[in-house]
Design a protein around this motif. Structure first.
Motif, PDB file in Angstrom:
ATOM      1  N   GLU A 101      -6.154  -2.139  -5.010  1.00  0.00           N
ATOM      2  CA  GLU A 101      -6.120  -1.568  -6.347  1.00  0.00           C
ATOM      3  C   GLU A 101      -7.366  -1.970  -7.128  1.00  0.00           C
ATOM      4  N   LYS A 136      -6.389   3.377  -6.049  1.00  0.00           N
ATOM      5  CA  LYS A 136      -5.140   3.397  -5.303  1.00  0.00           C
ATOM      6  C   LYS A 136      -4.987   2.117  -4.474  1.00  0.00           C
ATOM      7  N   THR A 192      -8.856   4.345   1.079  1.00  0.00           N
ATOM      8  CA  THR A 192      -9.230   5.668   0.584  1.00  0.00           C
ATOM      9  C   THR A 192     -10.635   6.030   1.044  1.00  0.00           C
ATOM     10  N   GLU A 226      -5.960   7.946   2.248  1.00  0.00           N
ATOM     11  CA  GLU A 226      -5.836   8.874   1.126  1.00  0.00           C
ATOM     12  C   GLU A 226      -7.197   9.128   0.491  1.00  0.00           C
ATOM     13  N   ASP A 279      -9.803   9.203  -2.586  1.00  0.00           N
ATOM     14  CA  ASP A 279     -10.046   8.369  -3.761  1.00  0.00           C
ATOM     15  C   ASP A 279     -10.112   9.278  -4.992  1.00  0.00           C
ATOM     16  N   TRP A 336       2.544   5.399 -13.854  1.00  0.00           N
ATOM     17  CA  TRP A 336       1.985   5.417 -12.510  1.00  0.00           C
ATOM     18  C   TRP A 336       2.334   4.119 -11.815  1.00  0.00           C
ATOM     19  N   ARG A 337       3.004   4.216 -10.667  1.00  0.00           N
ATOM     20  CA  ARG A 337       3.468   3.062  -9.895  1.00  0.00           C
ATOM     21  C   ARG A 337       4.286   2.093 -10.758  1.00  0.00           C
TER      22      ARG A 337
END
Length: 711
Positions: A457, A577, A581, A608, A610, A701-702
């Motif tokens: 993160e 994330k 990424t 994933e 970015d 988010w999260r």
């Protein structure tokens, strides 16, 4: 000051170790200031750089002369002696002057490719396995990462792939095809899952090495000064078989460098992404051994070519040449890419070639855990800006669950994060619970995952600090009393100096780990910059959201879920994330050097895009005594992969201020060459802060509330 193989060293008392980086800083202790001298701005920071590659010895203040008092002494017994003395108002100013010198001679530091800032896996025992074949065990590693939801960016391939299947000796640039029947297929398997691979290579050949006759005939080995024959020595593997002797390859010879370059080319052809230069201290008991001294054009040659004693310039020059050839060959075989060279040893000249280093073969203990942090802070002063240690310890017993957890939690905030060990247990060879690995203790796996996800993160922040290191010479990790905090007398008290707490980004994030067993709360000092004439911002406890004034000592809980982390008010932490990424679905970021396309999650892979960027900001609460009215920070964004020549870079600026019960956040592009996959920022305030972000759209988010602002 002499580089040597110091495997399983004592982190506090062993001397020398693997590096030869003679940077000495003398920072005045404000508790014991000398009187101001006429015409001299005192106190001032003094710096001494002894860039010679010859072995030397520092005596730090044990000599005394009346009436001059205590003094420091440097002794060098071979080779030319160079000494550069600098001074400045702060340690960083002295380091800036050193950086100017290094840049004029080729370079001080390199920018690390972004992917090498993530979790770096390594299991030496698995690479050694014959039954089952090592390839089967290594193939399990990415699968276990996926099974346990652990993001991982790379694997370090230990030297077991070079072990001869007949005599059991390590033979660099050869292959054990029984252990690795389809090596290229293994590389493709890793690459599709977004994991790069760095191969362990050593500049030493045994007498049984198939390349030994060729190197001997080319006179690419050191010579014994007495017999005139090629030198014969032992390295660590020789302890296991008294018949295994060999020679260090003379990298000052053209033939030696060509041999190394050919070996690196073959690694890349097989799918390897980077070199892991190991056992490169060139340890010789006698420095009168002869070298050819056919040095490259950018080296200062001591007269005509040799043979000359290797001590004339120093064995460490060979380590520098290994780094140079590795970097140049990787760039030749991976055009357009920013390459990565990991090196166990280093000298001043190596800094322009190597990307990262580590503390070597450490021992599993709480004592080592603490000592490795101090080593890392000293390495940052010496321009090794991407530096870490083998998390959990390389040798010795298994770490306890508590030691392993605390080591991971602390290392998640350091400039390099690698879990590596050699603990040859049955489980290590069977494909079961590899050691050390994130899943070695199921009872703490969720907390290990949480720490590793937090590192990912924070990757945009960690990478931004790497940009500052590469362009400004600022170490990502520094001592609590560094730069604007050098005049804080509290930073020099024993409990603070010996506490192993450190800055991640000086004046931004203060990391206070748990360095002893059973610690569930920490007493932490929060440094003050007031004595340096700067605004003394307070600190937020990242875990509790409690605000504290600077210059105070606080107590905070540190349950197993977290260590203590404090963020200075006014800080901006860009976040992304919590997974691996890539910055683009096409081009270099999503394709490895062997042509393999990284599989995105939408395609059945684990990587994933970015396409998300947030910022954690820390405006002081209304009750604080802060004198600032606004705060800002700028950082660079790029694709993370391209070579520095022609690299497209964008620079973003975030500025915020407190307006009544709201926080005003302005984000703008300072420059925009690189086009990221996002054009807005998710802004999050400190834990428990109920203020709104003016004009921001509130979103979750999260599980965290934030506000989306356009750039």
């Amino acid at each position: 000051m002499r580089a040597t193989n110091a495997a399983l060293y004592d982190a506090w008392n062993s001397d020398p170790l693997y590096k030869q980086l003679p940077f000495l800083l003398i920072i005045p202790n404000p508790n014991f200031q000398e009187p101001v001298r006429e015409g001299v701005p005192f106190p001032y920071v003094q710096g001494v750089l002894t860039p010679s590659a010859g072995a030397g010895m520092w005596d730090l203040g044990c000599e005394h002369n009346d009436p001059l008092g205590d003094f420091k002494k440097f002794t060098q017994t071979e080779g030319p002696l160079d000494m550069i003395i600098s001074w400045g108002a702060t340690g960083q100013q002295v380091k800036d002057r050193w950086r100017d010198i290094l840049e004029s001679q080729g370079g001080a530091t390199t920018l690390v490719p972004r992917q090498w800032m993530g979790y770096l896996g390594s299991t030496m025992g698995q690479a050694e396995s014959d039954s089952p074949p090592a390839q089967e065990l290594l193939k399990l590693f990415p699968q276990k990462c996926e099974e346990h939801s652990i993001p991982c960016s790379a694997m370090h391939l230990s030297s077991g792939y070079t072990v001869d299947k007949v005599d059991g000796f390590r033979k660099v640039f050869t292959w054990n095809e029984d252990r690795y029947p389809d090596f290229e297929g293994l590389m493709k398997f890793y690459h599709e899952r977004g994991m790069k691979v760095s191969a362990n290579i050593k500049p030493y050949v045994s007498h049984r090495h198939p390349h030994y006759p060729k190197l001997k005939a080319a006179d690419a080995l050191f010579r014994d000064p007495v017999t005139g024959e090629h030198s014969s020595t032992q390295v660590w593997s020789g302890l296991w078989n008294e018949n295994w002797f060999g020679s260090w390859v003379d990298m000052t010879s053209i033939e030696g460098r060509n041999w190394w370059a050919d070996g690196v080319r073959d690694l890349v052809r097989r799918g390897i992404d980077s070199t892991w230069n190991d056992d490169n201290e060139f340890t010789l008991a006698d420095h009168s051994h002869l070298a050819k001294w056919e040095l490259p054009a950018n080296f200062t040659n001591p007269g005509a070519p040799g043979p000359k004693p290797v001590g004339l310039v120093g064995t460490i020059v060979n380590c520098e040449l290994v780094g140079q050839v590795s970097k140049e060959t990787l760039e030749e075989t991976q055009p357009g890419r920013r390459v990565f060279v990991l090196s166990r040893s280093a000298n001043v000249g190596s800094l322009q070639y190597i990307s990262a280093s580590w503390s070597g073969d450490n021992w599993t203990s709480w004592k080592t855990f603490r000592g490795n942090i101090s080593q890392g802070l000293n390495s940052g002063v010496s321009f090794l800006h991407t530096y870490g240690d083998d998390i959990g310890g390389f040798g010795g017993p298994l770490p306890s669950p508590e030691l392993f957890l605390r080591w991971v939690q602390s290392a998640a905030y350091r400039s390099r994060f690698c879990i590596h060990s050699f603990k040859p247990t049955k489980a290590d060879r069977s494909g079961g619970a590899e050691v050390n690995s994130p899943w070695m203790y199921p009872e703490i796996l969720p907390l290990i995952r949480q720490a590793i996800e937090r590192r990912y993160e924070m990757l945009p922040f960690l990478y931004a600090l790497q940009w500052e290191a590469a362009t400004l010479g600022k170490a990502p990790m520094t001592w609590m009393g560094w730069d604007q905090f050098e005049k804080d007398p509290k930073c020099y008290e024993e409990e603070v100096v010996d506490g192993q707490d450190y800055w991640l980004g000086t004046g931004k994030v203060l990391v206070a780990g748990c360095y002893y067993p059973g610690v569930t709360s920490r007493q932490v000092y929060l440094p003050s910059s007031k004595a340096s004439g700067q605004v003394d911002e307070g600190y937020y406890d990242l875990n509790t959201g409690v605000f504290h004034e600077a210059g105070t000592t606080v107590v905070t809980p540190t349950p197993f879920e977290n260590i203590a982390v404090f963020v200075r008010a006014g800080t901006v932490i860009p976040i992304g994330k919590p997974c691996v990424t890539v910055t683009s679905p096409t081009g270099l970021p999503s394709t490895t050097a062997d042509g393999t396309r990284i599989l995105l999650k939408s395609e059945g892979g684990v990587v994933e895009l970015d396409d998300f960027r947030g910022v954690e900001i820390f405006p002081p609460p209304p009750s604080s005594s802060s004198a600032s009215s606004s705060w800002s920070w700028e950082w660079n964004e790029d694709d993370g992969e391209s070579h520095m020549e022609g690299l497209q870079v964008s620079r973003i600026r975030v500025e915020y201020s407190v307006v009544g019960e709201e926080v005003d956040v302005q984000a703008s592009w300072v420059s925009k060459e690189f086009i990221p996959l996002w054009n807005s920022l998710w802004v999050v305030l400190p834990k428990g802060d109920e203020r709104k972000v003016r004009g921001g759209e509130e979103k979750v988010w999260r599980g965290r509330k934030g506000f989306v602002v356009e750039i």
